[in-house]
Design a protein around this motif. Structure first.
Motif, mmCIF file in Angstrom:
data_model
loop_
_atom_site.group_PDB
_atom_site.id
_atom_site.type_symbol
_atom_site.label_atom_id
_atom_site.label_comp_id
_atom_site.label_asym_id
_atom_site.label_seq_id
_atom_site.Cartn_x
_atom_site.Cartn_y
_atom_site.Cartn_z
ATOM 1 N N GLY A 12 0.769 -1.201 0.089
ATOM 2 C CA GLY A 12 0.085 -0.158 0.079
ATOM 3 C C GLY A 12 0.697 1.192 -0.014
ATOM 4 N N SER A 13 0.083 2.485 0.041
ATOM 5 C CA SER A 13 0.897 3.655 0.078
ATOM 6 C C SER A 13 0.508 4.482 1.004
ATOM 7 C CB SER A 13 0.533 4.501 -1.381
ATOM 8 O OG SER A 13 0.769 3.717 -2.252
ATOM 9 N N SER A 30 1.304 8.949 2.596
ATOM 10 C CA SER A 30 1.818 10.250 2.298
ATOM 11 C C SER A 30 2.095 10.969 3.717
ATOM 12 C CB SER A 30 0.805 10.986 1.336
ATOM 13 O OG SER A 30 1.455 12.094 0.898
ATOM 14 N N ARG A 81 10.813 3.928 -4.603
ATOM 15 C CA ARG A 81 9.386 3.646 -3.775
ATOM 16 C C ARG A 81 8.855 4.924 -3.081
ATOM 17 N NH1 ARG A 81 8.920 0.360 0.223
ATOM 18 N NH2 ARG A 81 11.055 0.684 0.918
ATOM 19 N N PHE A 82 9.686 5.702 -2.656
ATOM 20 C CA PHE A 82 9.626 6.814 -2.019
ATOM 21 C C PHE A 82 9.981 8.091 -2.840
ATOM 22 C CE2 PHE A 82 10.007 5.390 2.818
ATOM 23 C CZ PHE A 82 9.098 4.099 2.477
ATOM 24 N N THR A 83 9.039 8.996 -2.628
ATOM 25 C CA THR A 83 9.384 10.447 -3.347
ATOM 26 C C THR A 83 9.326 11.601 -2.259
ATOM 27 O OG1 THR A 83 8.640 9.713 -5.455
ATOM 28 C CG2 THR A 83 8.612 11.992 -5.275
ATOM 29 N N GLN A 105 6.087 10.899 -0.273
ATOM 30 C CA GLN A 105 5.061 9.876 -0.597
ATOM 31 C C GLN A 105 5.843 8.473 -0.484
ATOM 32 O OE1 GLN A 105 1.934 10.143 -1.856
ATOM 33 N NE2 GLN A 105 1.989 7.879 -2.211
ATOM 34 N N MET A 106 5.202 7.434 -0.032
ATOM 35 C CA MET A 106 5.568 6.323 0.100
ATOM 36 C C MET A 106 4.760 5.098 -0.528
ATOM 37 S SD MET A 106 6.574 6.429 4.040
ATOM 38 C CE MET A 106 4.913 6.667 4.718
ATOM 39 N N ASN A 107 5.200 4.589 -1.726
ATOM 40 C CA ASN A 107 4.582 3.604 -2.278
ATOM 41 C C ASN A 107 5.175 2.010 -2.090
ATOM 42 O OD1 ASN A 107 2.920 5.461 -3.374
ATOM 43 N ND2 ASN A 107 4.286 6.053 -4.846
ATOM 44 N N ASN A 108 4.336 1.063 -2.373
ATOM 45 C CA ASN A 108 4.750 -0.051 -2.207
ATOM 46 C C ASN A 108 5.663 -0.600 -0.890
ATOM 47 O OD1 ASN A 108 5.228 -2.660 -3.233
ATOM 48 N ND2 ASN A 108 7.271 -2.331 -4.216
ATOM 49 N N LEU A 109 4.751 -0.164 0.082
ATOM 50 C CA LEU A 109 5.197 -0.290 1.226
ATOM 51 C C LEU A 109 5.393 -1.798 1.726
ATOM 52 C CD1 LEU A 109 3.187 2.667 2.943
ATOM 53 C CD2 LEU A 109 5.773 2.447 3.090
ATOM 54 N N ASP A 155 9.447 -1.306 6.432
ATOM 55 C CA ASP A 155 9.506 0.349 6.699
ATOM 56 C C ASP A 155 8.773 0.738 7.774
ATOM 57 O OD1 ASP A 155 8.586 -0.004 2.915
ATOM 58 O OD2 ASP A 155 10.547 0.801 3.627
#
Length: 124
Positions: free
Chosen positions: A16-17, A19, A67-69, A82-86, A90
């Motif tokens: 999941g993601s 922010s 994965r993170f921006t 922004q954290m994706n594909n957690l 993490d």
């Protein structure tokens, strides 16, 4: 001195993601390097990402690259993560940090102002 307040943490399933946001007070935000760090139970605080004052320069830990921006909006005195594909690895308390210098840095000791942290928990 910049004061920082993080928000946006929570519980999410693996893949999941989330922010995170960090609101800064003070007139020096636009001239500050901003960073995100995290600390898991029993572990040292580790670097996650940093962004230069203009937003054009960014650095990431290898573990989150792709994965993170990290981004910032100086007009709003806010920096985002922004954290994706957690992943479960993490899971940690995430801290926002500010460095009153134009030179970007990745060591915790180079940042002088810290937020209170926000918990991110990733379930498997």
């Amino acid at each position: 001195q910049v004061q920082l307040v993080e928000s946006g943490g929570g519980l999410v399933q693996a893949g999941g993601s989330l922010s995170l946001s960090c609101a800064a007070s003070g007139r020096t935000f636009s001239r500050s390097v901003m960073g995100w760090f995290r600390q898991a139970p029993g572990k040292e605080r580790e670097f996650v990402a940093a962004i230069g004052w203009s937003g054009y320069t960014t650095y990431y830990a290898d573990s989150v690259k792709g994965r993170f921006t990290i981004s910032r909006v100086n007009a709003k005195n806010t920096v985002y993560l922004q954290m994706n594909n957690l992943k479960p690895d993490d899971t940690a308390v995430y801290y926002c940090a500010a460095r009153s210098d134009l030179a970007i840095a990745t060591r915790a000791g180079d940042f002088g102002a810290w937020g209170q942290g926000t918990q991110v928990t990733v379930s498997s």
